[in-house]
Design a protein around this motif. Structure first.
Motif, short mmCIF file in Angstrom:
data_model
loop_
_atom_site.label_atom_id
_atom_site.label_comp_id
_atom_site.label_asym_id
_atom_site.label_seq_id
_atom_site.Cartn_x
_atom_site.Cartn_y
_atom_site.Cartn_z
N GLU A 37 0.84 -1.20 0.00
CA GLU A 37 0.00 0.00 0.00
C GLU A 37 0.87 1.25 0.00
OE1 GLU A 37 1.30 0.01 4.16
OE2 GLU A 37 0.94 -1.50 2.61
N LEU A 38 0.30 2.34 -0.48
CA LEU A 38 1.02 3.60 -0.61
C LEU A 38 0.47 4.59 0.40
CD1 LEU A 38 3.09 4.91 -2.76
CD2 LEU A 38 1.07 6.07 -3.64
N CYS A 39 1.34 5.40 0.99
CA CYS A 39 0.89 6.54 1.80
C CYS A 39 1.70 7.76 1.42
CB CYS A 39 0.96 6.24 3.29
SG CYS A 39 2.61 6.26 4.00
N ILE A 40 1.30 8.92 1.90
CA ILE A 40 1.92 10.18 1.48
C ILE A 40 3.41 10.21 1.76
CG2 ILE A 40 2.05 12.65 2.05
CD1 ILE A 40 -0.99 12.70 2.17
N GLU A 41 3.84 9.64 2.88
CA GLU A 41 5.26 9.73 3.22
C GLU A 41 6.15 9.05 2.19
OE1 GLU A 41 8.27 9.27 7.04
OE2 GLU A 41 6.53 7.94 6.90
N ASP A 42 5.63 8.04 1.49
CA ASP A 42 6.46 7.30 0.54
C ASP A 42 7.02 8.21 -0.55
OD1 ASP A 42 6.02 4.85 1.87
OD2 ASP A 42 4.09 4.63 0.85
N HIS A 43 6.15 9.00 -1.17
CA HIS A 43 6.66 9.87 -2.23
C HIS A 43 7.37 11.10 -1.67
CE1 HIS A 43 7.06 10.73 -6.46
NE2 HIS A 43 6.70 11.99 -6.24
N ASP A 44 6.99 11.50 -0.45
CA ASP A 44 7.72 12.60 0.19
C ASP A 44 9.18 12.19 0.41
OD1 ASP A 44 7.01 15.32 1.33
OD2 ASP A 44 8.14 14.48 3.01
N LEU A 45 9.41 10.96 0.83
CA LEU A 45 10.77 10.46 0.99
C LEU A 45 11.49 10.36 -0.35
CD1 LEU A 45 10.26 7.69 3.69
CD2 LEU A 45 11.64 9.77 3.93
N HIS A 46 10.75 10.01 -1.39
CA HIS A 46 11.35 9.93 -2.73
C HIS A 46 11.97 11.27 -3.11
CE1 HIS A 46 11.90 8.88 -6.96
NE2 HIS A 46 11.34 10.04 -7.26
N HIS A 47 11.28 12.36 -2.82
CA HIS A 47 11.83 13.68 -3.16
C HIS A 47 13.02 14.02 -2.26
CE1 HIS A 47 9.45 15.81 -6.25
NE2 HIS A 47 8.61 14.81 -6.02
N ARG A 48 12.98 13.63 -1.01
CA ARG A 48 14.11 13.92 -0.13
C ARG A 48 15.34 13.10 -0.51
NH1 ARG A 48 11.84 13.18 5.73
NH2 ARG A 48 9.76 12.87 4.83
N LEU A 49 15.13 11.89 -1.02
CA LEU A 49 16.24 11.06 -1.43
C LEU A 49 16.87 11.53 -2.73
CD1 LEU A 49 14.68 7.60 -0.56
CD2 LEU A 49 16.66 8.63 0.55
N GLY A 50 16.11 12.26 -3.55
CA GLY A 50 16.67 12.83 -4.78
C GLY A 50 17.06 11.77 -5.79
N LYS A 51 18.22 11.95 -6.41
CA LYS A 51 18.64 11.06 -7.50
C LYS A 51 18.84 9.62 -7.04
CE LYS A 51 21.88 10.74 -11.37
NZ LYS A 51 22.18 9.30 -11.24
N SER A 52 19.18 9.43 -5.76
CA SER A 52 19.42 8.07 -5.28
C SER A 52 18.16 7.22 -5.31
CB SER A 52 19.98 8.10 -3.85
OG SER A 52 19.09 8.74 -2.97
N GLY A 53 17.00 7.90 -5.41
CA GLY A 53 15.76 7.21 -5.75
C GLY A 53 15.07 6.48 -4.62
N MET A 54 14.53 5.29 -4.93
CA MET A 54 13.64 4.50 -4.09
C MET A 54 12.22 5.06 -4.16
SD MET A 54 15.91 2.30 -3.03
CE MET A 54 15.38 1.38 -1.60
N ASN A 55 11.23 4.21 -3.87
CA ASN A 55 9.82 4.59 -3.91
C ASN A 55 9.43 5.21 -5.26
OD1 ASN A 55 9.90 3.81 -1.25
ND2 ASN A 55 9.75 5.85 -0.40
N TYR A 56 9.62 4.45 -6.32
CA TYR A 56 9.36 4.99 -7.66
C TYR A 56 7.88 4.98 -8.03
CZ TYR A 56 14.40 4.43 -8.18
OH TYR A 56 15.76 4.51 -8.00
N GLY A 57 7.09 4.11 -7.42
CA GLY A 57 5.67 4.06 -7.73
C GLY A 57 4.94 5.25 -7.15
N LYS A 58 3.84 5.66 -7.81
CA LYS A 58 3.07 6.80 -7.29
C LYS A 58 1.60 6.46 -7.05
CE LYS A 58 4.34 10.36 -9.96
NZ LYS A 58 4.43 11.78 -10.39
N GLN A 59 1.20 5.22 -7.37
CA GLN A 59 -0.15 4.76 -7.07
C GLN A 59 -0.12 3.59 -6.08
OE1 GLN A 59 -2.84 6.44 -8.28
NE2 GLN A 59 -1.34 7.80 -9.22
N THR A 60 0.97 2.84 -6.13
CA THR A 60 1.11 1.66 -5.28
C THR A 60 2.59 1.48 -4.94
OG1 THR A 60 1.64 0.02 -6.98
CG2 THR A 60 -0.69 0.58 -6.71
N ARG A 61 2.85 0.46 -4.10
CA ARG A 61 4.23 0.02 -3.87
C ARG A 61 4.40 -1.42 -4.39
NH1 ARG A 61 6.51 0.97 2.01
NH2 ARG A 61 4.65 -0.21 2.62
N ILE A 62 3.52 -1.82 -5.29
CA ILE A 62 3.59 -3.19 -5.84
C ILE A 62 4.96 -3.44 -6.46
CG2 ILE A 62 2.72 -4.74 -7.64
CD1 ILE A 62 -0.04 -3.52 -7.24
#
Length: 344
Positions: free
Chosen positions: A302-327
């Protein structure tokens, strides 16, 4: 699985080191001195609190009731469809204006999409102020830099016009059919949209992960990462090539896998922009996906707001690439552990 939320003292990896803020003097201008682009960009200005460092909140982020959001969406999305259906019902078939020319339908749904987006952004701003935002004790939300105000507004215009037109084309708009549950809108519309969102997430995941791994694509994508603490409308901020891929090609690919009618596409695009905007809001709460949460939660997908918020904080190093799910993040091992929202 319980929705109790606890905090953790974990820190995001060093690669998320913060950069100096870009200049955003436009927000300091009096109302009458702002240019038209700045007035439009101001729609995305949350309360002043969101742009100031706040004292550390010792409490864990609360679990936001997803049913309140489902109720809000059920009230915000249908009005244009209802108006369209009532028009066809009350205007006589003998009247020249009984059916809507594709151009008229396009204009109506584009304006409706704009109104829906403005109301949605204000709805999200309320909760940004009410709950606070992630990482706010270290750095608050970022303003749109002066040099990107025009770019942001143009991106919003392109997004809305393209998504509205795409819905009419991909859905096969028929001027003789008004919105009707069981006809132009399936009784299983939410299941269809859920499938469409998962298909879209697969194509987006592949493209998005490549953007963080391939230097040329990162150069294309890096404009979107000019902020580590974005706000709702900054979800649309992107370069030309990224806009073509995300606004046109990814939804097209998803629609080939799970076809939607014009009226179903309207519902889907309203839900899609809602997920995009909340995902870029940083609202400090366990705020799950409005459709897919209960289906994916048992699998840790499942996805929650913090997942994509962390994606932006991590920057180029990435992780959490999905934006509708974490499948696909779960399958391919690209999930970043949550810092503040940890389910037990």
């Amino acid at each position: 699985m319980s929705t109790t939320v606890t905090s953790t003292q974990s820190e995001i990896r060093p690669s998320a080191a913060y950069k100096l803020r870009a200049t955003a003097k436009w927000v300091e201008k009096p109302f009458w001195k702002r240019n038209p682009f700045e007035h439009l960009a101001a729609i995305d200005l949350a309360s002043k609190k969101c742009y100031e460092v706040q004292p550390k909140n010792p409490n864990a982020p609360p679990a936001h009731n997803v049913w309140w959001e489902r109720l809000w969406l059920s009230l915000a999305i249908p009005p244009p469809l209802i108006f369209h259906a009532l028009w066809y019902y009350f205007v006589p078939e003998t009247n020249y204006y009984h059916t809507w020319h594709p151009g008229a339908a396009y204009a109506f749904y584009a304006i409706s999409f704009l109104i829906y987006t403005i109301v949605m952004v204000k709805h999200i701003h309320y909760y940004m102020d009410y709950y606070g935002t992630f990482d706010e004790d270290k750095r608050p939300r970022d303003y749109v830099p002066d040099m990107l105000v025009t770019r942001l507004v143009l991106s919003v215009v392109v997004y809305m016009l393209a998504r509205t037109g795409g819905g009419l084309l991909l859905g096969g708009y028929n001027r003789n059919e008004s919105p009707s549950l069981g006809h132009t809108i399936s009784w299983f519309v939410l299941i269809k949209i859920a499938g469409w969102l998962i298909a879209l997430d697969f194509f987006f995941y592949c493209y998005h992960r490549a953007c963080h791994m391939v230097p040329f694509l990162w150069k294309v994508h890096s404009l979107h990462h000019c902020t580590k603490h974005p706000t709702p409308i900054q979800s649309i901020l992107a370069g030309d090539i990224q806009e073509v891929i995300e606004v046109f090609l990814v939804p097209l690919a998803a629609s080939l896998v799970v076809p939607l009618t014009t009226h179903e596409f309207w519902i889907a695009q309203c839900i899609l922009i809602y997920i995009e905007a909340t995902g870029h809001s940083g609202i400090r709460a366990y705020w799950p996906h409005c459709i897919l949460n209960e289906v994916l939660q048992p699998f840790g997908m499942e996805l929650c707001i913090e997942d994509h918020d962390l994606h932006h904080r991590l920057g180029k190093s990435g992780m959490n690439y999905g934006k509708q799910t974490r499948i696909f993040d779960r399958i391919f091992g690209t999930i970043s552990e949550r810092v503040e929202c940890v389910q037990k």
